[in-house]
Scaffold this motif. Structure first.
Motif, short mmCIF file in Angstrom:
data_model
loop_
_atom_site.label_atom_id
_atom_site.label_comp_id
_atom_site.label_asym_id
_atom_site.label_seq_id
_atom_site.Cartn_x
_atom_site.Cartn_y
_atom_site.Cartn_z
N TYR B 340 62.83 -22.82 10.27
CA TYR B 340 61.51 -22.45 9.89
C TYR B 340 61.95 -22.30 8.28
O TYR B 340 60.79 -21.96 7.72
N ALA B 341 62.81 -21.29 7.81
CA ALA B 341 62.88 -20.69 6.58
C ALA B 341 63.72 -21.57 5.59
O ALA B 341 63.75 -21.00 4.27
N ARG B 380 57.35 -28.81 12.34
CA ARG B 380 56.03 -29.06 12.08
C ARG B 380 55.14 -27.79 12.38
O ARG B 380 53.97 -27.95 12.17
N GLY B 381 55.67 -26.62 12.71
CA GLY B 381 55.01 -25.75 12.96
C GLY B 381 54.90 -24.80 11.80
O GLY B 381 54.27 -23.61 11.64
N ARG B 382 55.81 -25.10 10.86
CA ARG B 382 55.88 -24.51 9.57
C ARG B 382 54.42 -24.55 8.87
O ARG B 382 53.85 -25.41 8.80
N ARG B 383 54.16 -23.28 8.27
CA ARG B 383 52.87 -23.00 7.47
C ARG B 383 53.17 -22.44 6.45
O ARG B 383 52.08 -21.88 5.91
N HIS B 384 54.39 -22.25 5.64
CA HIS B 384 54.30 -21.78 4.42
C HIS B 384 54.79 -22.66 3.49
O HIS B 384 55.71 -23.42 3.80
N PRO B 385 54.26 -22.52 2.09
CA PRO B 385 54.59 -23.73 1.25
C PRO B 385 55.62 -23.33 0.48
O PRO B 385 56.24 -22.03 0.24
N TRP B 389 59.58 -28.10 -0.40
CA TRP B 389 58.67 -28.61 0.79
C TRP B 389 57.58 -29.42 0.42
O TRP B 389 57.32 -30.49 0.92
N LEU B 390 56.67 -28.98 -0.61
CA LEU B 390 55.63 -29.46 -0.75
C LEU B 390 55.80 -30.89 -1.45
O LEU B 390 55.24 -31.80 -1.23
N LEU B 403 44.28 -32.02 1.19
CA LEU B 403 44.29 -30.71 1.63
C LEU B 403 44.97 -30.75 3.01
O LEU B 403 45.45 -29.66 3.57
N LEU B 404 45.13 -31.77 3.63
CA LEU B 404 45.49 -32.05 5.06
C LEU B 404 47.06 -32.58 5.12
O LEU B 404 47.62 -32.70 6.11
N ARG B 405 47.46 -32.53 3.91
CA ARG B 405 49.16 -32.92 3.75
C ARG B 405 49.86 -31.85 4.08
O ARG B 405 49.53 -30.78 3.28
N ARG B 406 50.87 -31.79 4.74
CA ARG B 406 51.70 -30.67 4.81
C ARG B 406 53.15 -30.98 4.03
O ARG B 406 53.10 -32.18 3.65
#
Lengths: 548, 548
Positions: B340-341, B380-385, B389-390, B403-406
């Protein structure tokens, strides 16, 4: 030549400064603010323990009272922004930057403060992700934690609400950080050692026990017939055919209804022993009848639940308990279990869009994510098969080399087409996107992405998104169960009919369920009192749930 | 009416039986087998601690010596199948079923035994997945673990090799299981408490310290110029443009080459402080020059590495260490950090197919997965940019709502087109699929699936699979860097040229790298002795790595 051991020396200086207001490790509650002023430095990363359940509330009050001229610009890295003090810190300038996971009760105020630029937002995480960053780039300099008791050496007993504490302490203490614990009592010997003393630097005994929110208690009396219908659909239409044995239930009345239907509706369907027997789950009171009826084999928990202490102790065959007999919870390990060892996550949300993306964020409320993104995502590193997982994987991919096909986590959204206050569950566009634009976020606060969702259940039926082969099919499958919401009324009836023929949409009648059968009499318990009865008096509900 | 507390009673019966051969918790090494015969029951789930590093070797020998008439059909649930005894258990009928994660040194024999039906295979897991199941459906009845020392109460000091121990003990002790620890010594006071005594039931002092494999030591002298070239390509073609700061390196000479090029090649490119500064990584000796040159900010570790103890102690600014000054590793938390990190996982493999699926399994060797599937998968649970990663996420998805692109985790496979013994890295079909058919497995033992791989690096160039828009493009991108292997020679030259124009394939010259510059003189250390020198004599390599 580089100088080393700088962090250790800095830590020792902090400990010396703190020791001036302590006797050994012990600090008087009245000196808590002085202690924090002594050990904190401007710009420190601080974990003020608090999640959706327990709160280090004395320490949050003490931190709020520091002199901002001495302690300021803190970077808060913590699971929950839950107490008003958590946000007051930013108003006072004590804190500046925030990385967090959950902010249920403060969702409106945190949104206002973000819009007002009062908080510099790092990111909104899922719990396990934030824990992960504690070891890489968000390691706390100081952790302010809560435990039930401490002995004079500083060994801590967290009791049933162990929750985040071992993880927070590990990240902090083993990277030369300072750990301060508030405890309800100092005792000669702790009932068990949850945190060894050599990881704890200061201990403060409080007058009042730390606050715990009974977040996972759902009064069966408040479950509607609509929720019962969605629960019946989920059991017969998803749990049964996939054979879901290992799972997590989100918070909510629909999943509480499922728990209360297992010993009645589930029993009639002959599903006992075949579904829902192993959980990554807090000790939900609503699961008591299923446990007492022999449905449940094992439960590992993120945290505890107020009032369930005696019941858990008596049912150590089901729960994880320590040598003292009380629950040992562990959020990091339970989230890991939810990610990798469960075949299903089922929960509720506030908004679902046409591709199945969902969010609990609205333009005026940012509730955070909690554990949903972690458990509501496909674990692509998983390498062990199960019937449920393989079946879902086969549905998702038609063709290709069968040997290269992996399974899929079942990720189910359940809810009524019109939720609380008659607000439609389905929307053309998530409010989360508008919010992301306004706050100029790199990432919209989507709770679960549509490509991870496998099923959506409403009172109108089940949409199986695994079977959709295009984004257009996905949209019509969602419209096809969206009832009389605007999204539902804009369906293409012909396409919806075709999807139903293919089994992508299944109506109650397709599953042999008569909506008129969805009756509150089907619930194994219809009140909190019923739950107490099922528990043989072991469950002791908090006063706000007692009306007798 | 149901009877409860059965597990607790069973546990107490086991403890009483074991106590007959103990004094308090202390058991003589010579009585280890008698202890195990007393506490084990046929069919028990047993975790015999051992992973890719430390081994509870006395306990594995003791378990092998039990009377199979008394103890049999055990279900082994453990990270590693590494010692010969781990497999002998199955030959003798003591054990029957196996769930595990890693079997490097026993990969050939485990394959033979699986084909011979000597082992009933549950599944081959990634570490974190197996840990997850410890809390849901593979909870050990008995855990046999290894620590450095114990005090007379049974508090354990694991020292630098903490590794799996806290997780194994938590799953076992808190679910009414029995924990038996072998320790190198009984002491009056342990240097720090890694495992509190109330989770430990029996302690056995051994004559020899537990075995630890120095698996992560790579002799710089063995690094080839081909590996140096791939390392240069990775640094300039991936680390630099994505700005990869948080990452994990797999085992292997190519990643060791990267570590040794940071203070030389990386420095020249002006990348210091911009890449590779935070790691989820064991204490690789090859990273010493980068640490000493100020490249590295922080490292969290799965386990330790033999010979690195003093260096780690002196560099606590970088590593996680305890109150005693020595490393605290933790495999579960470090794997979580890797998942995750971290923005990148880069490692090597044995076979890569035309879609990028990879495996270390061949028809005669089943090496297991270790941590690769977990860290080499998109979280897929990751939510920090983050920038890395971006950027990867934007390359992966063209169009759609931004905006829906992870983002995407960078998952990089690095290797030479012809590996050890001149065996080609690229194959039309993975041996893993043939093996799965023969063993009738539900799931082929694929280490990393092609749809999770973002880049493949060989001496011929970098294939960026994120930019491929069809499975045909993906195949040609892979063929295009597969050199003179059969897979490489079957490329479509025109399509490969077009992919190169689009930047999907990048050759050394496209990156301004002259393959002739790939010289061993670029390595910051060219021998183990150099590493010792860089460390100021703090690194003490194991004897097999000393040739002076």
């Amino acid at each position: 030549m580089a100088t080393w051991q700088l962090e250790r020396e800095a830590r020792d200086r902090r400990i010396r400064a703190g020791s001036a207001v302590a006797r050994g490790k012990m600090v008087e509650a009245g000196d808590a603010t002085r202690l924090l002023e002594a050990i904190l430095r401007p710009g420190d990363r601080v974990c003020l323990e608090g999640d959706n359940q327990k709160q280090a509330d004395l320490l949050s009050a003490a931190l709020l009272a520091v002199d901002p001229a001495k302690v300021n610009n803190l970077h808060m890295v913590q699971s929950g922004v839950v107490l008003p003090e958590h946000l007051d810190l930013f108003e006072r300038g004590v804190a500046k930057k925030l990385d967090y996971a959950y902010s249920g009760p403060q969702s409106a105020r945190i949104a206002t403060m973000l819009f007002g630029g009062k908080i510099e937002l790092g990111a909104v995480h899922t719990y396990l992700e934030l824990f992960a960053r504690y070891f890489i780039d968000l390691t706390p300099n100081v952790a302010l934690i809560a435990a039930v008791s401490a002995d004079r050496d500083g060994n801590l007993y967290t009791g049933p609400n162990t929750e985040d504490t071992p993880t927070v302490v590990e990240a902090t203490a083993f990277k030369d950080g300072i750990v301060v614990a508030q405890v309800n009592a100092i005792v000669d010997q702790v009932p068990r050692v949850d945190i060894p003393a050599d990881r704890v630097h200061f201990v403060i005994a409080t007058e009042r026990p730390f606050f715990v929110e009974p977040l996972f208690t759902r009064d069966p009396a408040a479950i509607t017939e609509g929720q019962i219908l969605t629960a019946m659909l989920a059991i017969k239409g998803i749990y049964a055919p996939y054979g879901v044995e290992r799972l997590n239930h989100g918070i909510g009345f629909s999943t509480a209804a499922i728990e209360l239907l297992l010993p009645t509706f589930g029993e009639k369907l002959g599903l006992k022993g075949k579904i829902a027997n192993r959980f990554a789950l807090n000790p939900h009171p609503a699961l008591i009848p299923a446990i007492e009826s022999g449905w449940v084999t094992q439960i590992h928990s993120f945290g505890s639940e107020v009032g369930m202490e005696d019941y858990i102790r008596a049912r150590s065959d089901i729960y994880f308990t320590g040598s003292d007999g009380s629950l040992r919870s562990n959020r990091a390990l339970c989230q890991t279990a939810g990610l990798y060892a469960c075949d299903m996550f089922i929960g509720s949300t506030l908004q679902i869009d046409l591709q199945g993306n969902s969010s609990t964020v609205t333009t005026s409320r940012i509730a955070g994510f909690g554990g949903a993104p972690n458990m509501g995502a496909d674990a692509r590193g998983r390498r062990h098969p199960s019937k449920a997982w393989l079946t879902a994987g086969q549905e998702a991919v038609a063709g290709g080399n069968a040997l290269l096909r992996r399974g899929r986590k079942l990720v189910v959204q359940i809810g009524e087409t019109f939720g609380e206050n008659n607000v439609p569950l389905f929307v053309e566009n998530l409010d989360a996107l508008e919010l992301a634009e306004k706050l100029k976020l790199d990432l919209a606060p989507v709770m679960i992405y549509g490509d991870d969702v496998t099923h959506i259940v409403t009172e109108e039926g089940i949409a199986n998104l695994l079977l959709c082969r295009s984004s257009d099919e996905r949209e019509q499958a969602i419209r096809g169960i969206a009832g009389y919401t605007d999204v539902g009324r804009r369906r293409d009836p012909k396409q919806v009919a075709r999807l139903r023929e293919r089994g992508v949409i299944r109506r109650p009648e397709d599953l042999g369920i008569d909506p008129l059968d969805a009756d509150r009499n089907m619930l194994a318990a219809r009140s909190i009192k019923d739950l107490v009865r099922w528990s043989g008096g072991l469950y002791v509900p908090p006063s706000q749930f007692r009306n007798w």
